[in-house]
Design a protein around this motif. Structure first.
Motif, mmCIF file in Angstrom:
data_model
loop_
_atom_site.group_PDB
_atom_site.id
_atom_site.type_symbol
_atom_site.label_atom_id
_atom_site.label_comp_id
_atom_site.label_asym_id
_atom_site.label_seq_id
_atom_site.Cartn_x
_atom_site.Cartn_y
_atom_site.Cartn_z
ATOM 1 N N ASP A 1 21.763 -54.265 16.604
ATOM 2 C CA ASP A 1 22.694 -53.129 16.495
ATOM 3 C C ASP A 1 21.829 -51.743 16.440
ATOM 4 O O ASP A 1 22.328 -50.607 15.897
ATOM 5 N N SER A 2 20.460 -51.673 16.672
ATOM 6 C CA SER A 2 19.565 -50.557 16.118
ATOM 7 C C SER A 2 19.902 -49.494 17.470
ATOM 8 O O SER A 2 19.456 -48.375 17.106
ATOM 9 N N GLY A 3 20.745 -49.704 18.387
ATOM 10 C CA GLY A 3 20.869 -48.792 19.606
ATOM 11 C C GLY A 3 19.909 -48.973 20.628
ATOM 12 O O GLY A 3 20.327 -48.494 21.734
ATOM 13 N N SER A 4 18.826 -49.542 20.401
ATOM 14 C CA SER A 4 17.626 -49.888 21.470
ATOM 15 C C SER A 4 17.556 -48.742 22.363
ATOM 16 O O SER A 4 17.650 -49.028 23.725
ATOM 17 N N PRO A 5 17.192 -47.500 21.854
ATOM 18 C CA PRO A 5 17.246 -46.236 22.857
ATOM 19 C C PRO A 5 15.896 -46.567 24.069
ATOM 20 O O PRO A 5 16.149 -46.096 25.113
ATOM 21 N N GLU A 6 14.874 -47.319 23.430
ATOM 22 C CA GLU A 6 13.742 -47.510 24.405
ATOM 23 C C GLU A 6 14.327 -48.516 25.776
ATOM 24 O O GLU A 6 13.642 -48.038 26.726
ATOM 25 N N LEU A 7 15.060 -49.409 25.455
ATOM 26 C CA LEU A 7 15.492 -50.190 26.564
ATOM 27 C C LEU A 7 16.693 -49.450 27.560
ATOM 28 O O LEU A 7 16.483 -49.613 28.632
ATOM 29 N N TYR A 8 17.500 -48.501 26.842
ATOM 30 C CA TYR A 8 18.512 -48.120 27.806
ATOM 31 C C TYR A 8 17.660 -46.881 28.557
ATOM 32 O O TYR A 8 18.402 -46.488 29.462
ATOM 33 N N ALA A 9 16.726 -46.272 27.974
ATOM 34 C CA ALA A 9 16.115 -45.283 28.745
ATOM 35 C C ALA A 9 15.085 -45.838 29.816
ATOM 36 O O ALA A 9 15.018 -45.038 30.963
ATOM 37 N N ALA A 10 15.024 -47.195 29.736
ATOM 38 C CA ALA A 10 14.223 -47.809 31.048
ATOM 39 C C ALA A 10 15.021 -48.575 31.811
ATOM 40 O O ALA A 10 14.362 -49.008 33.033
ATOM 41 N N GLU A 11 16.370 -48.502 31.682
ATOM 42 C CA GLU A 11 16.930 -49.419 32.800
ATOM 43 C C GLU A 11 17.159 -48.731 34.037
ATOM 44 O O GLU A 11 16.967 -47.362 34.168
ATOM 45 N N VAL A 12 17.202 -49.509 35.115
ATOM 46 C CA VAL A 12 17.161 -49.076 36.551
ATOM 47 C C VAL A 12 18.413 -49.639 37.300
ATOM 48 O O VAL A 12 18.684 -50.752 37.004
ATOM 49 N N SER A 13 19.091 -48.644 38.090
ATOM 50 C CA SER A 13 20.138 -48.966 38.729
ATOM 51 C C SER A 13 19.958 -49.821 39.761
ATOM 52 O O SER A 13 19.149 -49.701 40.622
ATOM 53 N N GLY A 14 20.800 -50.853 39.974
ATOM 54 C CA GLY A 14 21.085 -51.725 41.261
ATOM 55 C C GLY A 14 21.985 -51.262 42.332
ATOM 56 O O GLY A 14 22.241 -52.020 43.426
ATOM 57 N N ALA A 15 22.453 -50.038 42.149
ATOM 58 C CA ALA A 15 23.177 -49.436 43.140
ATOM 59 C C ALA A 15 22.675 -49.645 44.708
ATOM 60 O O ALA A 15 21.521 -49.543 44.732
ATOM 61 N N GLY A 16 23.804 -50.098 45.728
ATOM 62 C CA GLY A 16 23.185 -50.334 47.161
ATOM 63 C C GLY A 16 24.445 -50.483 47.753
ATOM 64 O O GLY A 16 25.539 -50.603 47.551
ATOM 65 N N PRO A 17 24.329 -50.307 49.393
ATOM 66 C CA PRO A 17 25.119 -50.621 50.168
ATOM 67 C C PRO A 17 25.297 -52.142 50.287
ATOM 68 O O PRO A 17 24.945 -53.072 49.649
ATOM 69 N N ALA A 18 26.658 -52.229 51.103
ATOM 70 C CA ALA A 18 26.967 -53.890 51.050
ATOM 71 C C ALA A 18 26.053 -54.622 51.696
ATOM 72 O O ALA A 18 25.247 -54.319 52.536
ATOM 73 N N GLY A 19 25.859 -55.820 51.459
ATOM 74 C CA GLY A 19 24.681 -56.990 51.645
ATOM 75 C C GLY A 19 23.716 -56.661 50.702
ATOM 76 O O GLY A 19 22.701 -57.470 50.763
ATOM 77 N N THR A 20 23.487 -55.843 49.821
ATOM 78 C CA THR A 20 22.437 -55.670 48.924
ATOM 79 C C THR A 20 22.247 -57.038 48.063
ATOM 80 O O THR A 20 23.373 -57.659 47.686
ATOM 81 N N VAL A 21 21.290 -57.417 47.743
ATOM 82 C CA VAL A 21 21.015 -58.612 47.007
ATOM 83 C C VAL A 21 20.083 -58.122 45.800
ATOM 84 O O VAL A 21 18.965 -57.763 45.860
ATOM 85 N N ILE A 22 20.358 -58.645 44.382
ATOM 86 C CA ILE A 22 19.606 -58.431 43.697
ATOM 87 C C ILE A 22 19.200 -59.824 42.641
ATOM 88 O O ILE A 22 20.054 -60.776 42.192
ATOM 89 N N ALA A 23 18.008 -60.115 42.909
ATOM 90 C CA ALA A 23 17.536 -61.350 42.204
ATOM 91 C C ALA A 23 16.892 -61.176 40.923
ATOM 92 O O ALA A 23 16.124 -60.227 40.733
ATOM 93 N N PHE A 24 17.359 -61.957 39.825
ATOM 94 C CA PHE A 24 16.592 -61.664 38.619
ATOM 95 C C PHE A 24 16.685 -63.113 37.814
ATOM 96 O O PHE A 24 17.442 -63.965 38.438
ATOM 97 N N GLU A 25 15.847 -62.909 36.642
ATOM 98 C CA GLU A 25 15.970 -64.096 35.881
ATOM 99 C C GLU A 25 16.783 -64.298 34.793
ATOM 100 O O GLU A 25 17.316 -63.232 34.394
ATOM 101 N N PRO A 26 17.421 -65.417 34.296
ATOM 102 C CA PRO A 26 18.252 -65.230 33.265
ATOM 103 C C PRO A 26 17.482 -64.777 32.062
ATOM 104 O O PRO A 26 18.405 -64.386 31.073
ATOM 105 N N GLY A 27 16.337 -64.551 31.688
ATOM 106 C CA GLY A 27 15.657 -63.771 30.812
ATOM 107 C C GLY A 27 15.677 -62.325 31.030
ATOM 108 O O GLY A 27 15.120 -61.731 29.865
#
Length: 304
Positions: free
Chosen positions: A185-211
């Motif tokens: 519950d620290s607010g994690s500003p460094e993580l939120y500042a580093a996030e990238v959007s996955g926005a995209g058109p229909a058919g877009t695929v985002i592959a990621f790991e459970p971690g």
């Protein structure tokens, strides 16, 4: 994006974004079937669809689990493109689908804005590993356009998270307090500042790991609706990666409809033994003909 580039990104960042990876002609039959699965945007926002109330107040209430009412959607979960992507990322030709869900979200139905988190707690009885042969992959598939105002996932590269311990798992936004060992519950500003959007058109695929650290975001588009699917694959021998057991659903009409149209390779991803496996005998082939009358047993018969 080439599959080799996607694999490099997945290994380096923990995710890969492939815009419009599923072409329109392959999405078209799924999109035509969506109203059988979920309300349309108009049906939800005008209150004319009797299924509307299901989606109110709970962000996860819009999830349906494979096999879907729409056979086209079930087939997309193990489409050749997604199977090839999973094979390249896992560097393995023998892998299983261990989870598949479709998800509808509607502006105003509830708060979809999540805290950053990792998924592994309900995808594995262990902790994530980067060891070859020990990795799992989750894949988001956008069935319709998902611009920023329709709640795309945001993800954080492993470059910013590789030193994080296995716990805590949730990184709360500022102003929230928790005493759970699973939350920070620290607010994690460094993580939120580093996030990238996955926005995209229909058919877009985002592959990621459970971690991979990521989160869902809120829907703000007036009268908006977002339709997506999540599929999860693991190497066949990786027994600690779990989500659902398919046998409990394997006598439903939706399952039978899917099996009747699926290929041998698609069914192998669900756990069917491949052609040539010792399982396939005159006895089991006769039994399968009774259980699945619409299944073409030729691939297994020829290899018997």
């Amino acid at each position: 994006m080439k599959l080799s580039d996607a694999a490099k990104s997945w290994h380096t960042d923990g995710f890969a974004i492939l815009p419009a990876f599923i072409p329109p002609e392959e999405l078209a039959p799924v999109v035509r079937d969506l109203p059988s699965q979920f309300p349309t945007a108009e049906g939800f926002h005008d209150g004319t669809d009797a299924r509307r109330d299901r989606f109110i107040g709970d962000e996860f209430a819009g999830i349906d689990t494979f096999p879907f009412k729409s056979t086209e959607l079930s087939l997309l979960a193990v489409s050749e493109r997604l199977l090839e992507l999973a094979s390249v990322l896992l560097d393995d030709s023998d892998f299983h689908l261990y989870g598949a869900e479709s998800w509808a979200k509607f502006t105003g139905a509830c708060d979809y804005d999540q805290d950053l988190h990792r998924d592994y707690l309900n995808h594995s009885i262990l902790v994530p590993s980067t060891t070859p042969g020990c990795r799992q992959v989750e894949i988001f598939v956008f069935l319709t356009d998902v611009p920023e105002d329709l709640g795309p996932p945001h993800l954080v590269s492993r470059r910013h998270t590789d030193r994080l311990p296995a716990l805590p798992n949730w990184f709360l936004r500022p102003g929230q307090v928790s005493e759970s060992r699973y939350t920070d519950d620290s607010g994690s500003p460094e993580l939120y500042a580093a996030e990238v959007s996955g926005a995209g058109p229909a058919g877009t695929v985002i592959a990621f790991e459970p971690g991979t650290v990521h989160r869902g975001t809120g829907l703000t588009a007036p009268r908006g609706a977002r339709y997506s699917m999540q599929v999860c694959f693991r190497p066949a021998q990786l027994q600690w990666g779990q989500r659902v057991g398919w046998a409990v659903r394997s006598f439903s009409s939706e399952w039978s409809a899917f099996v009747g149209r699926a290929t041998a390779r698609q069914l192998q991803a669900l756990g069917f033994p491949p052609p040539g496996h010792p399982y396939w005998t005159a006895e089991t082939l006769a039994g399968m003909a009774l259980r699945y009358p619409s299944l073409d047993l030729a691939p297994w018969t020829r290899a018997e």
